[in-house]
Design an enzyme around this catalytic site. Structure first.
Site, PDB file in Angstrom:
ATOM      1  N   GLY A  84      -1.555  11.866  -2.849  1.00 47.45           N
ATOM      2  CA  GLY A  84      -0.708  10.988  -2.030  1.00 47.45           C
ATOM      3  C   GLY A  84       0.724  11.496  -2.029  1.00 47.45           C
TER       4      GLY A  84
ATOM      5  CB  THR B  69       1.681  10.284  -8.349  1.00 43.01           C
ATOM      6  OG1 THR B  69       1.189   8.958  -8.080  1.00 43.01           O
ATOM      7  CG2 THR B  69       1.742  10.450  -9.853  1.00 43.01           C
TER       8      THR B  69
ATOM      9  CG  ASP C 187      -0.169   5.679  -8.358  1.00 44.63           C
ATOM     10  OD1 ASP C 187       0.424   4.840  -7.653  1.00 44.63           O
ATOM     11  OD2 ASP C 187      -1.204   6.255  -8.003  1.00 44.63           O
TER      12      ASP C 187
ATOM     13  CD  GLU D 262      -3.324   0.543  -5.562  1.00 42.54           C
ATOM     14  OE1 GLU D 262      -3.575   0.350  -4.374  1.00 42.54           O
ATOM     15  OE2 GLU D 262      -2.980   1.646  -6.021  1.00 42.54           O
TER      16      GLU D 262
ATOM     17  NE  ARG E 113       1.833 -18.514   4.905  1.00 46.05           N
ATOM     18  CZ  ARG E 113       1.302 -19.733   4.881  1.00 46.05           C
ATOM     19  NH1 ARG E 113       0.500 -20.089   3.885  1.00 46.05           N
ATOM     20  NH2 ARG E 113       1.584 -20.608   5.830  1.00 46.05           N
TER      21      ARG E 113
ATOM     22  NE  ARG F  66       4.738 -20.972   3.071  1.00 42.57           N
ATOM     23  CZ  ARG F  66       5.001 -20.493   4.278  1.00 42.57           C
ATOM     24  NH1 ARG F  66       5.611 -19.334   4.398  1.00 42.57           N
ATOM     25  NH2 ARG F  66       4.657 -21.149   5.353  1.00 42.57           N
TER      26      ARG F  66
END
Ligand code: F6P
Length: 343
Positions: free
Chosen positions: A11, A126, A128, A222, A267, A163
Site C-alpha cells: 500500500g 506503511t 500501519d 479495522e 453514526r 450521538r
C-alpha cells in the site's frame, strides 16, 4: 559502475517519494552509482519495466504523496516463474543491488530473493507501523495526523447531535493508528486487535459516560474483533450490487451493535484511504530522508539482507530474516495511558 534498483511495494503511504529521492541523491552524489527506478513494485522486475533515476527526476518529489514509481500488492512469488523472471531481469539490466521500500509483505519477498543471492536493503514504508526493527514506519505519522484531525472534527457534530460516532481507522491487524490518533484526539473508547474487548462492556462504558456527557467518540481499528461476537465474519457478511459477498467493516458492525445496546443514536465514519493520502508530515519527511540515506550507505558498505529503521534517535539495522514472519504490536503502556480517558 555499480547500478542499484529501487522499488516501492505494498500500500502506498506519504513519504515514499522522500525516501526514493534520498536513496537516489545519496547514491549518485556521494558514491557515483547509477540508479534505476523499477515500476509498480516487483511487477516492474517481472516485466522489465524500469527507468533511470537522475538528480533531475527526483527533484521536487520530497513533499509529494504516493510514489512516483507506482506500487503493487502482487506477490511475485505467487506468479508462475515470477522469481525466475526477476532474477533474469536483474541480470539483464545489470542491477547489482536492490532497495525495497514498503510493507511487511514487500520485505518478506525481499527476504526470499536475498536467499537466492539478490543483494537487498529494505526500508519500512506503511501507515500501519506494524514492522519490527523500527519504532516508526514511513507514513505512520502522517496517517495519525490525518486521523487525529478527523477525530477532532467529528467531536463537534457528535456533541451537537448527542450521538455516538464510531471512527474506523486502518492498521491491518494492529491498532497503532487507532491508539495514537485516539489518544491524541481524546477518544472516549479505543478498540484495537491487541486488547480484548466486548460490545457489552463498551456499551456499558458509554451508557455510564452518557449520564455526564451526551456524546461519545469510539475509535475502532479495522482489525479489531469483539470478544463476545462468535463469528464476526458471518455476521457482518454483505452482498454487493453484483451479488458478490464481502465482509462488512468492523466500524459499521460496532456502530449498529452499540446503537442497539445503548439506545443512543449512532453514526459511523470510516476514514479509509484518506489516511494514506496527500503530502507527508514533517516527521515523515525527516524519517524517510534519514532512512533513504542510511539505505544508500548500506549499499555502499555492501551490508545486504538488512532493513534500516529508527530506534530512539538512532538508525537501527536489522537482518531482514529477523523482521519477517512477525508483527509489531501496539505498545500497551501507551494504550493504558489512552484508556485512562475512556468513558
Ligand atoms: O497500507 C496498509 C493498509 O493501509 C492497511 O491498513 C489496509 O488494510 C490496507 O492497506 C488496505 O489497502 P488496499 O486496499 O490497497 O489493499
Amino acid at each position: 559502475m555499480s547500478r542499484v534498483g529501487i522499488l516501492t511495494c505494498g500500500g502506498d503511504c506519504p513519504g515514499l517519494n522522500a525516501a526514493i529521492r534520498a536513496v537516489t541523491r545519496k547514491l549518485i552524489i556521494s558514491y557515483d552509482y547509477e540508479v534505476l527506478g523499477i515500476k509498480n513494485g516487483y511487477n516492474g522486475l517481472i516485466e522489465g519495466d524500469v527507468q533511470p533515476l537522475s538528480l533531475y527526476s527526483v527533484s521536487g518529489v520530497l513533499p509529494r504523496g504516493g510514489t512516483i514509481l507506482g506500487t503493487s500488492r502482487k506477490n511475485p512469488l505467487q506468479i508462475k516463474n515470477g522469481k525466475e523472471a526477476i532474477l533474469e531481469n536483474l541480470n539483464r539490466f545489470e542491477i547489482d543491488s536492490l532497495v525495497v521500500i514498503g510493507s511487511k509483505s514487500a520485505i518478506e519477498t525481499a527476504n526470499v530473493l536475498s536467499r537466492s543471492g539478490v543483494r537487498t536493503v529494505c526500508i519500512p514504508g506503511t501507515i500501519d507501523n506494524d514492522i519490527p526493527g523500527t519504532d516508526f514506519t514511513i507514513g505512520f505519522d502522517t496517517a495519525v495526523t490525518i486521523a487525529t484531525r478527523a477525530i477532532d472534527m467529528v467531536h463537534t457534530t457528535a456533541e451537537s447531535h448527542h450521538r455516538i460516532i464510531v471512527v474506523e481507522l486502518m492498521g491491518y491487524d494492529t491498532g497503532w493508528i487507532a491508539t495514537y490518533a485516539g489518544l491524541a484526539g481524546g477518544a472516549d473508547c479505543i478498540l484495537i486487535p491487541e486488547v480484548k474487548f466486548t460490545l457489552d462492556e463498551t456499551a456499558a462504558l458509554l451508557k455510564k459516560r452518557h449520564k455526564r456527557r451526551k456524546f461519545s467518540i469510539v475509535v475502532v481499528a479495522e482489525g479489531a474483533i469483539p470478544d463476545d461476537v462468535k463469528d464476526f465474519r458471518a455476521l457482518s457478511s454483505k452482498t454487493d450490487a453484483l451479488g458478490n459477498s464481502y465482509v462488512g467493516s468492523i466500524g459499521e458492525f460496532v456502530g449498529v451493535e452499540l446503537a442497539k445496546r445503548t439506545g443512543m443514536e449512532t453514526r459511523v465514519t470510516t476514514l479509509g484511504y484518506l489516511q494514506r493520502g496527500g503530502s507527508p508530515s514533517v516527521p515523515d519527511r525527516i524519517l524517510a530522508t534519514r532512512l533513504g540515506v542510511a539505505a544508500a550507505d548500506k549499499i555502499k558498505n555492501k551490508e545486504f539482507s538488512v532493513m534500516v529503521g529508527v530506534v530512539g534517535d538512532k538508525i537501527a539495522t536489522t537482518p531482514i530474516d529477523k523482521v519477517t514472519g512477525q508483527v509489531k504490536k501496539v505498545n500497551l503502556e501507551m494504550f493504558d495511558a489512552a484508556s485512562t480517558f475512556f468513558g
